[in-house]
Design a protein around this motif. Structure first.
Motif, PDB file in Angstrom:
ATOM      1  N   VAL A 150       0.839  -1.202   0.000  1.00  0.00           N
ATOM      2  CA  VAL A 150       0.000   0.000   0.000  1.00  0.00           C
ATOM      3  C   VAL A 150       0.876   1.256   0.000  1.00  0.00           C
ATOM      4  O   VAL A 150       0.593   2.236  -0.703  1.00  0.00           O
ATOM      5  N   GLU A 151       1.955   1.217   0.774  1.00  0.00           N
ATOM      6  CA  GLU A 151       2.879   2.353   0.819  1.00  0.00           C
ATOM      7  C   GLU A 151       3.462   2.638  -0.568  1.00  0.00           C
ATOM      8  O   GLU A 151       3.536   3.796  -1.009  1.00  0.00           O
ATOM      9  N   LEU A 152       3.864   1.572  -1.281  1.00  0.00           N
ATOM     10  CA  LEU A 152       4.432   1.744  -2.621  1.00  0.00           C
ATOM     11  C   LEU A 152       3.385   2.227  -3.619  1.00  0.00           C
ATOM     12  O   LEU A 152       3.675   3.070  -4.476  1.00  0.00           O
ATOM     13  N   ILE A 153       2.171   1.694  -3.541  1.00  0.00           N
ATOM     14  CA  ILE A 153       1.101   2.126  -4.442  1.00  0.00           C
ATOM     15  C   ILE A 153       0.895   3.623  -4.311  1.00  0.00           C
ATOM     16  O   ILE A 153       0.816   4.362  -5.301  1.00  0.00           O
ATOM     17  N   GLU A 154       0.821   4.089  -3.061  1.00  0.00           N
ATOM     18  CA  GLU A 154       0.545   5.501  -2.802  1.00  0.00           C
ATOM     19  C   GLU A 154       1.718   6.381  -3.209  1.00  0.00           C
ATOM     20  O   GLU A 154       1.541   7.400  -3.886  1.00  0.00           O
ATOM     21  N   ARG A 155       2.944   6.006  -2.830  1.00  0.00           N
ATOM     22  CA  ARG A 155       4.116   6.846  -3.077  1.00  0.00           C
ATOM     23  C   ARG A 155       4.506   6.880  -4.548  1.00  0.00           C
ATOM     24  O   ARG A 155       4.908   7.923  -5.082  1.00  0.00           O
ATOM     25  N   GLU A 156       4.409   5.721  -5.220  1.00  0.00           N
ATOM     26  CA  GLU A 156       4.912   5.601  -6.593  1.00  0.00           C
ATOM     27  C   GLU A 156       3.813   5.672  -7.649  1.00  0.00           C
ATOM     28  O   GLU A 156       4.076   5.453  -8.829  1.00  0.00           O
ATOM     29  N   ASN A 157       2.585   5.966  -7.232  1.00  0.00           N
ATOM     30  CA  ASN A 157       1.468   6.060  -8.186  1.00  0.00           C
ATOM     31  C   ASN A 157       1.360   4.816  -9.066  1.00  0.00           C
ATOM     32  O   ASN A 157       1.307   4.894 -10.298  1.00  0.00           O
ATOM     33  N   VAL A 158       1.324   3.679  -8.406  1.00  0.00           N
ATOM     34  CA  VAL A 158       1.243   2.403  -9.125  1.00  0.00           C
ATOM     35  C   VAL A 158      -0.073   2.320  -9.887  1.00  0.00           C
ATOM     36  O   VAL A 158      -1.149   2.625  -9.355  1.00  0.00           O
ATOM     37  N   THR A 159       0.011   1.902 -11.153  1.00  0.00           N
ATOM     38  CA  THR A 159      -1.180   1.781 -11.995  1.00  0.00           C
ATOM     39  C   THR A 159      -1.551   0.328 -12.298  1.00  0.00           C
ATOM     40  O   THR A 159      -2.716   0.010 -12.515  1.00  0.00           O
ATOM     41  N   MET A 160      -0.542  -0.541 -12.320  1.00  0.00           N
ATOM     42  CA  MET A 160      -0.737  -1.933 -12.751  1.00  0.00           C
ATOM     43  C   MET A 160      -0.399  -2.862 -11.595  1.00  0.00           C
ATOM     44  O   MET A 160       0.707  -2.799 -11.045  1.00  0.00           O
ATOM     45  N   LEU A 161      -1.348  -3.723 -11.202  1.00  0.00           N
ATOM     46  CA  LEU A 161      -1.102  -4.613 -10.058  1.00  0.00           C
ATOM     47  C   LEU A 161      -1.759  -5.972 -10.257  1.00  0.00           C
ATOM     48  O   LEU A 161      -2.818  -6.259  -9.709  1.00  0.00           O
ATOM     49  N   PRO A 162      -1.132  -6.849 -11.042  1.00  0.00           N
ATOM     50  CA  PRO A 162      -1.614  -8.225 -11.144  1.00  0.00           C
ATOM     51  C   PRO A 162      -1.245  -9.041  -9.905  1.00  0.00           C
ATOM     52  O   PRO A 162      -0.321  -8.682  -9.160  1.00  0.00           O
ATOM     53  N   GLY A 163      -1.950 -10.141  -9.701  1.00  0.00           N
ATOM     54  CA  GLY A 163      -1.607 -11.029  -8.599  1.00  0.00           C
ATOM     55  C   GLY A 163      -2.645 -12.106  -8.402  1.00  0.00           C
ATOM     56  O   GLY A 163      -3.711 -12.089  -9.029  1.00  0.00           O
ATOM     57  N   PRO A 164      -2.357 -13.041  -7.513  1.00  0.00           N
ATOM     58  CA  PRO A 164      -3.330 -14.102  -7.216  1.00  0.00           C
ATOM     59  C   PRO A 164      -4.493 -13.534  -6.410  1.00  0.00           C
ATOM     60  O   PRO A 164      -4.423 -12.416  -5.887  1.00  0.00           O
ATOM     61  N   PRO A 165      -5.589 -14.291  -6.292  1.00  0.00           N
ATOM     62  CA  PRO A 165      -6.745 -13.795  -5.525  1.00  0.00           C
ATOM     63  C   PRO A 165      -6.413 -13.324  -4.122  1.00  0.00           C
ATOM     64  O   PRO A 165      -7.021 -12.372  -3.618  1.00  0.00           O
ATOM     65  N   THR A 166      -5.413 -13.951  -3.476  1.00  0.00           N
ATOM     66  CA  THR A 166      -5.067 -13.539  -2.110  1.00  0.00           C
ATOM     67  C   THR A 166      -4.632 -12.075  -2.060  1.00  0.00           C
ATOM     68  O   THR A 166      -4.859 -11.396  -1.050  1.00  0.00           O
ATOM     69  N   LEU A 167      -4.009 -11.562  -3.116  1.00  0.00           N
ATOM     70  CA  LEU A 167      -3.612 -10.150  -3.153  1.00  0.00           C
ATOM     71  C   LEU A 167      -4.837  -9.252  -3.052  1.00  0.00           C
ATOM     72  O   LEU A 167      -4.858  -8.277  -2.280  1.00  0.00           O
ATOM     73  N   TYR A 168      -5.870  -9.566  -3.822  1.00  0.00           N
ATOM     74  CA  TYR A 168      -7.061  -8.709  -3.852  1.00  0.00           C
ATOM     75  C   TYR A 168      -7.886  -8.841  -2.569  1.00  0.00           C
ATOM     76  O   TYR A 168      -8.499  -7.868  -2.122  1.00  0.00           O
ATOM     77  N   HIS A 169      -7.867 -10.033  -1.966  1.00  0.00           N
ATOM     78  CA  HIS A 169      -8.476 -10.165  -0.639  1.00  0.00           C
ATOM     79  C   HIS A 169      -7.831  -9.167   0.323  1.00  0.00           C
ATOM     80  O   HIS A 169      -8.518  -8.502   1.100  1.00  0.00           O
ATOM     81  N   SER A 170      -6.506  -9.063   0.272  1.00  0.00           N
ATOM     82  CA  SER A 170      -5.783  -8.164   1.171  1.00  0.00           C
ATOM     83  C   SER A 170      -6.115  -6.702   0.874  1.00  0.00           C
ATOM     84  O   SER A 170      -6.308  -5.896   1.794  1.00  0.00           O
ATOM     85  N   LEU A 171      -6.169  -6.328  -0.403  1.00  0.00           N
ATOM     86  CA  LEU A 171      -6.484  -4.942  -0.758  1.00  0.00           C
ATOM     87  C   LEU A 171      -7.883  -4.542  -0.304  1.00  0.00           C
ATOM     88  O   LEU A 171      -8.119  -3.391   0.098  1.00  0.00           O
ATOM     89  N   LEU A 172      -8.804  -5.493  -0.347  1.00  0.00           N
ATOM     90  CA  LEU A 172     -10.175  -5.189   0.079  1.00  0.00           C
ATOM     91  C   LEU A 172     -10.262  -4.889   1.569  1.00  0.00           C
ATOM     92  O   LEU A 172     -11.231  -4.268   2.026  1.00  0.00           O
TER      93      LEU A 172
END
Length: 475
Positions: free
Chosen positions: A219-241
């Motif tokens: 989350v820190e990297l997404i916010e600081r680096e303006n991440v646009t692309m984030l693929p991953g397994p379902p567990t990643l999206y569970h965490s983001l939710l």
């Protein structure tokens, strides 16, 4: 392709790894020097070198440098113990192994007769710039299967196969020049290496490698680096939710998921609660890369309930027993030094037997209904864990679920569910009452033979490094 990124993308950022920021021009220079370093230790065209290390800029420089020297990449799972890694290093015939000392507290050592090089040393920068000619039909890499169902096998793929398939992947996944691509998928896996590092070089996207998944750091990297692309397994999206302040994720545009059965409810929530404007679901395997994908403009229902349609140049067929077969340019050259296993996987007509059970609708959209080896038979009826798991995940008290078949005196086999429950304070259902609640709820929604007869509640499911549930451990 890689050596052209300096001309194509110049001073744009190619890799951001901690405080290190590398332009595409600089990346090409580092790669050519790495190629010279490999040549100077005796790596010749066609020689294999293993990388047993976490995601980093050095991993990328080493891998692309090795190929620029004409070598063949052998990525090794960072979660392997020394004996498991030694087996792959030995069987692949690797002339050297690159490691990162101290990662995860493991002793990254190779068999005694194979040189070990620390990626944190100055090795990659020590060579005189070099490049060797490589043909599209040459083997580019040997990626070993995950080993969840047996001894890992080395899958041989060529440069031409990789470039054709992952150029199409970039289009389907909506990866664009200038994207900020956070790669949590391990580089030792096709999802991180080919749909990650290679796709970013094809398109001109900035790679932000993540060595160990930690949601706070992500989350820190997404916010600081303006991440646009984030693929991953379902567990990643569970965490983001579960991230409390979703405004920190506002830069995210494109999601791609795979590597495991994808719950319908998860896709619904990702679409409605997170800022992604495109979500690609797909299906693939080490032996054939990405085989199917959803398409831009597909309806929500198509994305949520299927893995899309065949990629260009691939034929699909469902065998009489329900197994999905694939034929096309993408099918591997074979398993390294294992003609018996190769002949078992690829039949005389060129069809790759995937081991996955599927249906194909009239529009060519594929639905994966389970693993051939996972299917169990309850009183003569075929039960598919992926389908049952999908039902369970629709219950508001269930965060994750995995189902296996276990022996039963009367019916032969019955279902057993392993469930990660949500916090009882949020759902109002105590864990002591949850098993009865879920079984009753299941009986109202699925045929009796599919209903799990017992349940085990766990704080987390056992996952391998690519996000797949390790059902052999549940057994």
């Amino acid at each position: 392709m890689v050596l052209s990124v300096g001309d194509r993308f110049g001073a744009s950022e190619a890799v951001v790894d901690g405080s290190l920021r590398i332009t595409f021009t600089d990346l090409v220079h580092r790669i050519r020097c790495a190629a010279g370093a490999f040549a100077e230790i005796g790596v010749n065209t066609g020689d294999r070198v293993a990388i047993w290390a976490p995601n980093s800029h050095a991993w990328m420089v080493a891998a692309f440098g090795l190929m620029t020297a004409g070598g063949v990449l052998v990525p090794v799972n960072t979660r392997y113990r020394a004996e498991e890694a030694a087996d792959i290093i030995t069987r692949s015939g690797a002339k050297a192994v690159l490691i990162e000392k101290g990662f995860l507290g493991l002793d990254y050592a190779a068999p005694s007769d194979v040189p070990v090089i620390d990626l944190k040393s100055d090795f990659l920068a020590s060579g005189s710039p070099l490049e060797r000619a490589v043909d599209g039909s040459d083997v580019a890499d040997i990626v070993y299967t995950s080993g969840t169902t047996g001894r890992p096998k080395g899958v041989m793929m060529t440069h031409r196969q990789t470039l054709r398939l992952y150029t199409e992947w970039c289009n389907l996944a909506d990866l664009r020049q200038g994207d900020r691509y956070l790669i949590v998928n391990p580089f030792f896996h096709t999802f991180g290496w080919k749909a990650g590092c290679i796709a970013a070089m094809i398109r001109g996207a900035t790679v932000l490698p993540v060595p160990v998944f930690d949601i706070g750091r992500v989350v820190e990297l997404i916010e600081r680096e303006n991440v646009t692309m984030l693929p991953g397994p379902p567990t990643l999206y569970h965490s983001l939710l579960e991230v409390p302040d979703k405004s920190r994720l506002s830069s995210l545009r494109a999601a791609v998921t795979g590597s495991a059965d994808i719950p319908v409810e998860l896709i619904r929530r990702v679409r409605s609660e997170l800022p992604f404007r495109s979500i690609m679901t797909g299906y693939g395997l080490t032996e054939g890369g990405t085989v199917t994908a959803s398409r831009p403009g597909d309806s929500f229902e198509d994305i949520a309930t299927t893995v899309g349609q065949a990629c260009d140049g691939m034929e699909l067929h469902v065998a009489d027993d329900g197994e999905l077969l694939v034929r096309g340019y993408n099918v591997m050259k074979g398993y390294l030094d294992d003609s018996v296993a190769t002949d078992e996987a690829i039949d005389p007509d060129g069809w790759l037997h995937t081991g996955d059970l599927a249906t194909i609708d009239g529009d060519g959209r594929v639905r994966i209904v389970g693993r051939k080896k996972d299917m169990f038979i309850v009183g003569g009826f075929n039960a598919y864990p992926a389908e049952i798991e999908g039902f369970l995940l629709e219950h508001p008290a269930v965060a994750q679920a995995a189902v296996i078949g276990v022996p039963d005196d009367r019916l032969g086999q019955v279902g057993k569910a392993f469930v990660v429950p949500k916090d009882a304070a949020d759902t109002g259902i105590a864990e002591a009452d949850l098993e009865a609640e879920l079984i009753t709820w299941s009986r109202q929604r699925m045929a009796g033979f599919k209903v799990p007869r017992s349940m085990v509640f766990l704080p987390a499911l056992p996952l391998n490094a690519t996000g797949k549930v390790m059902k052999d451990q549940l057994q």
